[in-house]
Every structure is written in C-alpha cells, then in structure tokens.
Design an enzyme around this catalytic site. Structure first.
Site, short mmCIF file in Angstrom:
data_model
loop_
_atom_site.label_atom_id
_atom_site.label_comp_id
_atom_site.label_asym_id
_atom_site.label_seq_id
_atom_site.Cartn_x
_atom_site.Cartn_y
_atom_site.Cartn_z
N ASN A 7 0.76 -1.19 -0.20
CA ASN A 7 0.04 -0.03 -0.01
C ASN A 7 1.00 1.14 -0.08
O ASN A 7 1.40 1.63 1.09
CB ASN A 7 -0.74 0.01 1.46
CG ASN A 7 -1.93 1.10 1.16
OD1 ASN A 7 -1.84 1.87 0.54
ND2 ASN A 7 -2.44 1.15 2.47
N LYS A 14 3.32 0.71 3.14
CA LYS A 14 2.94 -0.36 4.21
C LYS A 14 2.96 -1.69 3.40
O LYS A 14 2.56 -1.56 2.12
CB LYS A 14 1.52 -0.04 4.68
CG LYS A 14 1.30 1.26 5.45
CD LYS A 14 -0.05 1.42 6.05
CE LYS A 14 -0.23 2.80 6.83
NZ LYS A 14 -1.48 3.35 6.60
N ARG A 91 -2.84 -2.04 -3.37
CA ARG A 91 -3.78 -1.30 -3.24
C ARG A 91 -3.81 -0.24 -4.20
O ARG A 91 -2.52 0.80 -4.41
CB ARG A 91 -3.76 -0.71 -1.84
CG ARG A 91 -5.01 0.33 -1.53
CD ARG A 91 -4.95 0.78 -0.19
NE ARG A 91 -6.18 1.76 -0.18
CZ ARG A 91 -6.06 2.83 0.61
NH1 ARG A 91 -4.88 3.39 1.01
NH2 ARG A 91 -7.19 3.59 0.41
N ASN A 211 -10.01 7.77 9.93
CA ASN A 211 -10.01 9.11 9.65
C ASN A 211 -10.61 9.63 8.70
O ASN A 211 -11.19 10.75 8.63
CB ASN A 211 -8.39 9.54 9.67
CG ASN A 211 -7.67 9.21 10.75
OD1 ASN A 211 -8.06 10.25 11.93
ND2 ASN A 211 -6.45 8.68 10.85
N ARG A 285 -10.91 9.88 19.56
CA ARG A 285 -10.62 9.61 21.23
C ARG A 285 -10.36 10.87 21.81
O ARG A 285 -11.04 10.97 23.03
CB ARG A 285 -9.21 8.73 21.44
CG ARG A 285 -9.20 7.31 21.17
CD ARG A 285 -7.98 6.63 21.09
NE ARG A 285 -7.28 7.15 19.89
CZ ARG A 285 -6.44 6.48 19.41
NH1 ARG A 285 -5.91 5.25 19.74
NH2 ARG A 285 -5.90 6.82 18.12
N ILE A 331 -12.85 4.02 14.56
CA ILE A 331 -14.04 4.52 15.34
C ILE A 331 -14.92 3.30 15.17
O ILE A 331 -15.21 3.24 16.41
CB ILE A 331 -14.38 5.97 14.52
CG1 ILE A 331 -13.47 6.78 14.61
CG2 ILE A 331 -15.47 6.20 15.37
CD1 ILE A 331 -13.81 8.22 14.00
N GLU A 333 -14.93 0.25 15.10
CA GLU A 333 -14.35 -0.81 15.89
C GLU A 333 -14.21 -0.58 17.30
O GLU A 333 -14.50 -1.64 18.16
CB GLU A 333 -13.26 -1.34 15.50
CG GLU A 333 -13.24 -2.08 14.21
CD GLU A 333 -11.77 -2.22 13.45
OE1 GLU A 333 -10.97 -2.63 13.95
OE2 GLU A 333 -11.69 -2.13 12.07
P1 ADP Z 1 -7.48 5.56 9.15
O1 ADP Z 1 -8.68 5.80 8.25
O2 ADP Z 1 -6.42 6.41 9.04
O3 ADP Z 1 -6.94 3.91 8.77
P2 ADP Z 1 -8.26 4.19 11.49
O4 ADP Z 1 -9.39 3.38 10.92
O5 ADP Z 1 -7.24 3.74 12.25
O6 ADP Z 1 -7.77 5.50 10.68
O7 ADP Z 1 -9.14 5.14 12.52
C1 ADP Z 1 -8.67 6.17 13.33
C2 ADP Z 1 -9.74 6.74 14.11
O8 ADP Z 1 -10.09 5.69 15.03
C3 ADP Z 1 -9.00 8.10 15.08
O9 ADP Z 1 -10.22 9.01 15.00
C4 ADP Z 1 -8.90 7.51 16.50
O10 ADP Z 1 -9.27 8.31 17.62
C5 ADP Z 1 -10.35 6.40 16.42
N1 ADP Z 1 -10.17 5.27 17.35
C6 ADP Z 1 -9.15 4.62 17.70
N2 ADP Z 1 -9.32 3.99 18.94
C7 ADP Z 1 -10.49 4.50 19.54
C8 ADP Z 1 -11.28 4.22 20.49
N3 ADP Z 1 -11.00 3.49 21.61
N4 ADP Z 1 -12.39 5.31 21.13
C9 ADP Z 1 -12.73 6.23 19.86
N5 ADP Z 1 -12.07 6.38 18.79
C10 ADP Z 1 -11.06 5.61 18.81
#
Ligand code: ADP
Length: 401
Positions: A7, A14, A91, A211, A285, A331, A333
């Site tokens: 990726n 990655k 990807r 994100n 978070r 988020i 998950e």
């Molecule tokens: P990307 O889209 O960059 O792959 P991710 O899928 O890793 O990002 O998601 C990142 C988001 O998940 C961030 O906003 C982070 O705050 C949120 N996140 C991760 N763990 C938690 C948690 N325990 N509670 C709330 N939000 C979380």
C-alpha cells in the site's frame, strides 16, 4: 503461495507478507518518511520482535528494496530467497469506471491507472510508483491491482450521478465513485458468513469509520450506494474533511476569505471535520475525552453521529429495509459511544443495540444487537490487506491454470 501486499502512499509504503494459502500473515511493516530526513522502516515478523531501521530512503523503489531485504534478513526475515515471493498485490485508490474488480497489472492497466490521476491526484501517483518499484525489483512476479473504487462500480446511475449537466459526466467523468470499497466488501462478506446466510439475500449497511469515513448500502452483496463521491470529501463528517455541504458555500468562502483553489481544497480536506468543528483534534478519542467538558467537542461528535444516523436511515429506505448493520474502522471498531449515539432512536426501523454488548472491549468481530433486534448489528474489524492477498492469489491461480 507467498503474496506481498503493498500500500504505497506519498511518503510511506505499508506492507504485509502472507502465506496466501493458509491466509496467515508472516510479517508486516511500514516505511515512513520516504524522501525526507529520518526515514524509518518498522518491521514486525509474526511472533517475533519489532525491528526499526533508519536510513536514507530516497524514493519508493528504495523503500521496497529495504522491505525485500528485511524480508530476506537472517535475524528478522520470513523468506530465504526473493524467488519465494509468488505475487505482489497493490492497493490502488482510483480505478475510475475502468475497473469493477481486481486485475492482473499489464501495460494497459497501468495506462488506465494513469488516466485516473486527475480523479485521485494525491493517491494514484504514489500507487503507480509502488507498482513500478515492485515491477523493477521483482520483474518475473505477477502483480495485481485491487481498487478502492471497484466494489462501488455496481451502483446504479441514479445513485452515482449528480444533478449537474450530463455533459460534465461524459466529458470529465464527474460522478460518484465511492471509496473504502475493499473494506465495505470484506465486512459485508464477513457479516454474511457470521450470519450463515448467503450474501445475495441480505440488505446491509456497512459503516467504515476511520480518519476517513464512509457508509455503504450493500444489497445482495453489491454496493448500491455509498456516501463518498467524486472524491473522498463527500458524505460523513471525518477527521479533517467536511463531508456533505451546500456546494455554494465554497464559492462564498473563497470570495469572503479571498482563498485560492488550493487554499479552499486544504480548508475542506485538512482543516474541517472533527478538527474544524471542535478546534481541538481530528482524533475521535480526544473528542470523546472532551465530550463533557468542551461544547465544541460535543458538537463535533454530535454532528458526526447525527449524520451517520441519517445515512443509516437513507440507505435502509434505498434498500426497502435492513437486515445487517456493520461497524468497522478505528472508530467503528472502538467507539461504543459513536455506535450508541448513531443507533439510538432507530428501534422503529428494527435496530436495537444491546448496551452491554456494545460496551464490550473485545477486539474481535462480534454481534452487538439484542436478541429481538430485527436487524443484526455487528462490529467487524476490517482487513483490506487480506482481501488484497486473496484477490491476488485467485488471479494468479487463474492465470496459472
Ligand atoms: P485510518 O482511516 O487513518 O486508517 P483508523 O481506521 O485507524 O484510521 O481510525 C482512526 C480513528 O479511530 C481516530 O479518529 C481514532 O481516534 C479512532 N479511534 C481509535 N481507537 C478509538 C477508541 N478507543 N475510541 C474512539 N475512537 C477511537
């Protein structure tokens, strides 16, 4: 069959190495800060210790060279010889209307990916660099492209067209493409497996909330609508992207704030969303930590979940009902609060989340709806790399047979 999944982003690569027959990850890692000072490779062999190497990594070719050499290394490696890599899966963000599924990479495919650069100027060029680098380093090895847009090519025209002059679609490809397709596809197929029902009988809504965030309506295993559009800017509120808004606002703020096209682009993509509304953070978070203290953090969170709820309602209407709702992404998950707020009040449409199951901290895939919920609600960790490895294996098996 060993499959290397790549990726490639603008300054990072990655990777994951799979035993694609057993669907086991042998190692994964990331090269960061490519072309900058302090470039670093972080490598994790499965069951082994994480290794960090820094060096001068000028471009994507050097990055993938580093990756291949650490995969071969005596202490941290997982293969003995380069020839053990049977295939590479890439990807690729944008496949336009040319690709509705993953394909073996040929010169024609490269040309099509290049032709989509206008649609994804930040993503397709580094994806192409990754492909070129892997082709140079592993010239005999088949390479496969897996597109973020492909799963959504099944959308009907009434879902993918905007209310703009039709000639703009014909002339410039202005339409909705949708993104995160690999993730929506994975979690929808996985939910059907968990339910032990054929995917073609199900009406699902999949919410990929990271994100970047998008929702998809998946009817009978096919994407029939999704919230991201011509670019990943449309739809939900995101970490730093604004999502849906009246397009006239752009003209107004460009005029009032004397912004250039570039400034406006940055404003909408980098300074909006959770970050822009809260003034605190783009990270969910941190928004949740401040929810009770900061009015604007609360507002950002409320806009996020309200909009998500609207999409759930809209897509259930589009499919004439709902059998399964899936949450995924960082988020989706990990945030019980987002899941709770987005589904609260949806009992009228058969969605009933069980408070205790929703609060659970398991990292595994799980059902969180209550026994009498008509629609099943799942949390399913996404696994885009596994889909890329699977597609790559399937395509390579096909050409060999
Ligand atoms: P990307 O889209 O960059 O792959 P991710 O899928 O890793 O990002 O998601 C990142 C988001 O998940 C961030 O906003 C982070 O705050 C949120 N996140 C991760 N763990 C938690 C948690 N325990 N509670 C709330 N939000 C979380």
């Amino acid at each position: 069959m060993i499959v290397l999944v790549i990726n490639a982003g603008s300054s990072s690569v990655k990777y994951q190495v799979f035993n694609a027959v057993e669907e086991k990850v042998l190692a994964k890692g990331v090269v960061e800060r490519i072309g900058m000072s302090g470039a670093i490779l972080t490598h994790r062999p499965t069951g082994g210790k994480e290794v960090r190497l820094s060096g001068e990594i000028l471009d994507h070719k050097m990055a993938i060279e580093y990756v291949v050499s650490i995969l071969l290394s005596k202490n941290h490696g997982v293969i003995k010889d380069k020839s053990e890599i049977d295939a590479v899966g890439h990807r690729v963000v944008h496949g336009g209307e040319a690709f509705s599924k993953s394909v073996l990479i040929t010169e024609e495919v490269m040309a099509e990916i290049r032709a989509c650069i206008d649609y994804a100027p930040l993503h397709n060029p580094p994806n192409l660099k990754g492909i070129n680098a892997a082709k140079t380093l592993l010239p005999e090895v088949p390479q496969v492209a897996v597109f973020d847009t492909a799963f959504h090519q099944s959308m009907p025209a009434h879902a993918y067209l905007y209310g703009l002059p039709y000639t703009l679609y014909k002339r410039h490809g202005i339409r909705r493409y949708g993104f995160h397709g690999t993730s929506h596809r994975y979690v929808s197929e996985r939910a059907a497996e968990l339910l032990q029902q054929p995917v073609d009988s199900l009406r699902m809504i999949t919410a990929h909330l990271g994100n970047g965030a998008s929702v998809a309506a998946v009817h009978g295993g096919k994407s029939v609508d999704t919230s991201m559009g011509f670019t990943p800017l449309e739809g939900l509120l995101m970490g730093t992207r604004c999502g849906d808004m009246d397009p006239a606002i752009i003209l107004q703020i460009m005029h009032k704030e004397e912004l250039t096209l570039n400034d406006a682009n940055t404003l909408l993509n980098k300074h909006s969303g959770l970050q822009g509304v809260s003034g605190l953070s783009s990270d969910m978070r941190e928004i949740e930590e401040e929810y009770d203290e900061s009015k604007r953090a609360k507002l950002a969170h409320d806009i996020f979940t309200y909009r998500l709820k609207k999409y759930i309602g809209a897509y259930a209407a589009a499919m004439g009902g709902l059998d399964v709702l899936v949450f995924t992404g960082g988020i989706g998950e990990n945030s019980p609060m987002v899941r709770e707020h987005a589904t609260k009040g949806l009992e009228f449409m058969g969605i009933q989340v069980d408070t205790e199951l929703n609060e659970g901290t398991s990292k595994n895939e799980r059902l969180i709806s209550s026994g009498d919920s008509v629609a099943k609600v799942y949390v399913i960790p996404t696994n885009e790399e596994l889909v890329i490895a699977r597609d790559t294996k399937r395509i390579v098996d096909e050409i060999k047979s």
